[in-house]
Design a protein around this motif. Sequence first.
Motif, PDB file in Angstrom:
ATOM      1  N   LYS A  91       0.833  -1.206   0.000  1.00  0.00           N
ATOM      2  CA  LYS A  91       0.000   0.000   0.000  1.00  0.00           C
ATOM      3  C   LYS A  91       0.870   1.261   0.000  1.00  0.00           C
ATOM      4  O   LYS A  91       0.500   2.277  -0.602  1.00  0.00           O
ATOM      5  CB  LYS A  91      -0.927  -0.014   1.215  1.00  0.00           C
ATOM      6  CG  LYS A  91      -1.979   1.065   1.220  1.00  0.00           C
ATOM      7  CD  LYS A  91      -2.886   0.933   2.442  1.00  0.00           C
ATOM      8  CE  LYS A  91      -3.785  -0.282   2.368  1.00  0.00           C
ATOM      9  NZ  LYS A  91      -4.754  -0.323   3.491  1.00  0.00           N
ATOM     10  N   LEU A  92       2.019   1.209   0.645  1.00  0.00           N
ATOM     11  CA  LEU A  92       2.887   2.382   0.751  1.00  0.00           C
ATOM     12  C   LEU A  92       4.146   2.257  -0.096  1.00  0.00           C
ATOM     13  O   LEU A  92       5.137   2.949   0.143  1.00  0.00           O
ATOM     14  CB  LEU A  92       3.269   2.648   2.202  1.00  0.00           C
ATOM     15  CG  LEU A  92       2.213   3.420   3.005  1.00  0.00           C
ATOM     16  CD1 LEU A  92       1.145   2.513   3.570  1.00  0.00           C
ATOM     17  CD2 LEU A  92       2.835   4.270   4.093  1.00  0.00           C
ATOM     18  N   ALA A  93       4.116   1.407  -1.097  1.00  0.00           N
ATOM     19  CA  ALA A  93       5.282   1.251  -1.976  1.00  0.00           C
ATOM     20  C   ALA A  93       5.672   2.602  -2.566  1.00  0.00           C
ATOM     21  O   ALA A  93       4.833   3.356  -3.058  1.00  0.00           O
ATOM     22  CB  ALA A  93       4.965   0.264  -3.093  1.00  0.00           C
ATOM     23  N   GLY A  94       6.950   2.925  -2.469  1.00  0.00           N
ATOM     24  CA  GLY A  94       7.445   4.197  -2.986  1.00  0.00           C
ATOM     25  C   GLY A  94       7.354   5.345  -2.009  1.00  0.00           C
ATOM     26  O   GLY A  94       7.857   6.438  -2.293  1.00  0.00           O
ATOM     27  N   ARG A  95       6.718   5.134  -0.851  1.00  0.00           N
ATOM     28  CA  ARG A  95       6.602   6.175   0.166  1.00  0.00           C
ATOM     29  C   ARG A  95       7.774   6.087   1.148  1.00  0.00           C
ATOM     30  O   ARG A  95       8.499   5.091   1.197  1.00  0.00           O
ATOM     31  CB  ARG A  95       5.295   6.005   0.945  1.00  0.00           C
ATOM     32  CG  ARG A  95       4.045   6.037   0.077  1.00  0.00           C
ATOM     33  CD  ARG A  95       3.633   7.448  -0.221  1.00  0.00           C
ATOM     34  NE  ARG A  95       2.401   7.500  -1.004  1.00  0.00           N
ATOM     35  CZ  ARG A  95       1.824   8.641  -1.369  1.00  0.00           C
ATOM     36  NH1 ARG A  95       2.349   9.798  -1.017  1.00  0.00           N
ATOM     37  NH2 ARG A  95       0.719   8.620  -2.097  1.00  0.00           N
ATOM     38  N   ASP A  96       7.919   7.119   1.956  1.00  0.00           N
ATOM     39  CA  ASP A  96       8.959   7.141   2.981  1.00  0.00           C
ATOM     40  C   ASP A  96       8.439   6.381   4.197  1.00  0.00           C
ATOM     41  O   ASP A  96       8.008   6.973   5.193  1.00  0.00           O
ATOM     42  CB  ASP A  96       9.308   8.583   3.344  1.00  0.00           C
ATOM     43  CG  ASP A  96      10.595   8.682   4.137  1.00  0.00           C
ATOM     44  OD1 ASP A  96      11.159   7.626   4.497  1.00  0.00           O
ATOM     45  OD2 ASP A  96      11.041   9.814   4.399  1.00  0.00           O
ATOM     46  N   ALA A  97       8.419   5.046   4.080  1.00  0.00           N
ATOM     47  CA  ALA A  97       7.812   4.216   5.111  1.00  0.00           C
ATOM     48  C   ALA A  97       8.522   2.868   5.190  1.00  0.00           C
ATOM     49  O   ALA A  97       8.953   2.322   4.172  1.00  0.00           O
ATOM     50  CB  ALA A  97       6.334   4.008   4.831  1.00  0.00           C
TER      51      ALA A  97
END
Length: 207
Positions: A91-97
């Motif tokens: 769900k957060l692929a590519g995010r700062d997570a």
Amino acid sequence: MTNGEHAITGADLDWDSAAATFDDEPDHGLRDPEVRRAWASRLRSWLPDGACDVLDLGCGTGSLSLLAAEQGHRVTGVDRSPAMVDLARAKLAGRDAVFLVGDAAAPPVGEERFDVVLVRHVLWALPDPGRVLRHWRGLLRPGGRFVLVEGVWDTVAGAAPAGLPAERLTGLLAALAGQVRVERLSDDETLWGRPVADERYAVVATA
């Protein structure tokens, strides 16, 4: 424990098996634009204005993590279910997570410290919430804050309600935080995708 409302029906629920349908609940998947906007607005008011490091404990599939990341924050999510963590990572692929498999009560973050500890419907289900809060307090930087979404839910007919009343939670936080604010959430049905009659609230407490 990923979500308290499910936990009241069985403490031994197989969260890996539940992961595939977890987001079907309006306040879990936030798929409805109105529900999503309602949570985004609340989260924006609870989190610091500037970019900060958020530790999302019992993160489930990462819906609140995603909202925080979209608002410019760096997120570390922890959940005991590998299947939930896999969905959060996607769900957060590519995010700062970053998402970790681990116990929300004792998250595997080493010496890392955070500006916010964000927890939704988890603390009430832990056996010693006071001890857990003291541990989480040690994960906060000076001036950091707790954002704790909790409640008290009815269980099966004839059984006592389950959950963590706001009065008890604020009492547990009294020695750990300088400022404690309670925000009632039960009356805002857009958060839940339906009317609710039980006690739901958020506590924002500055360490």
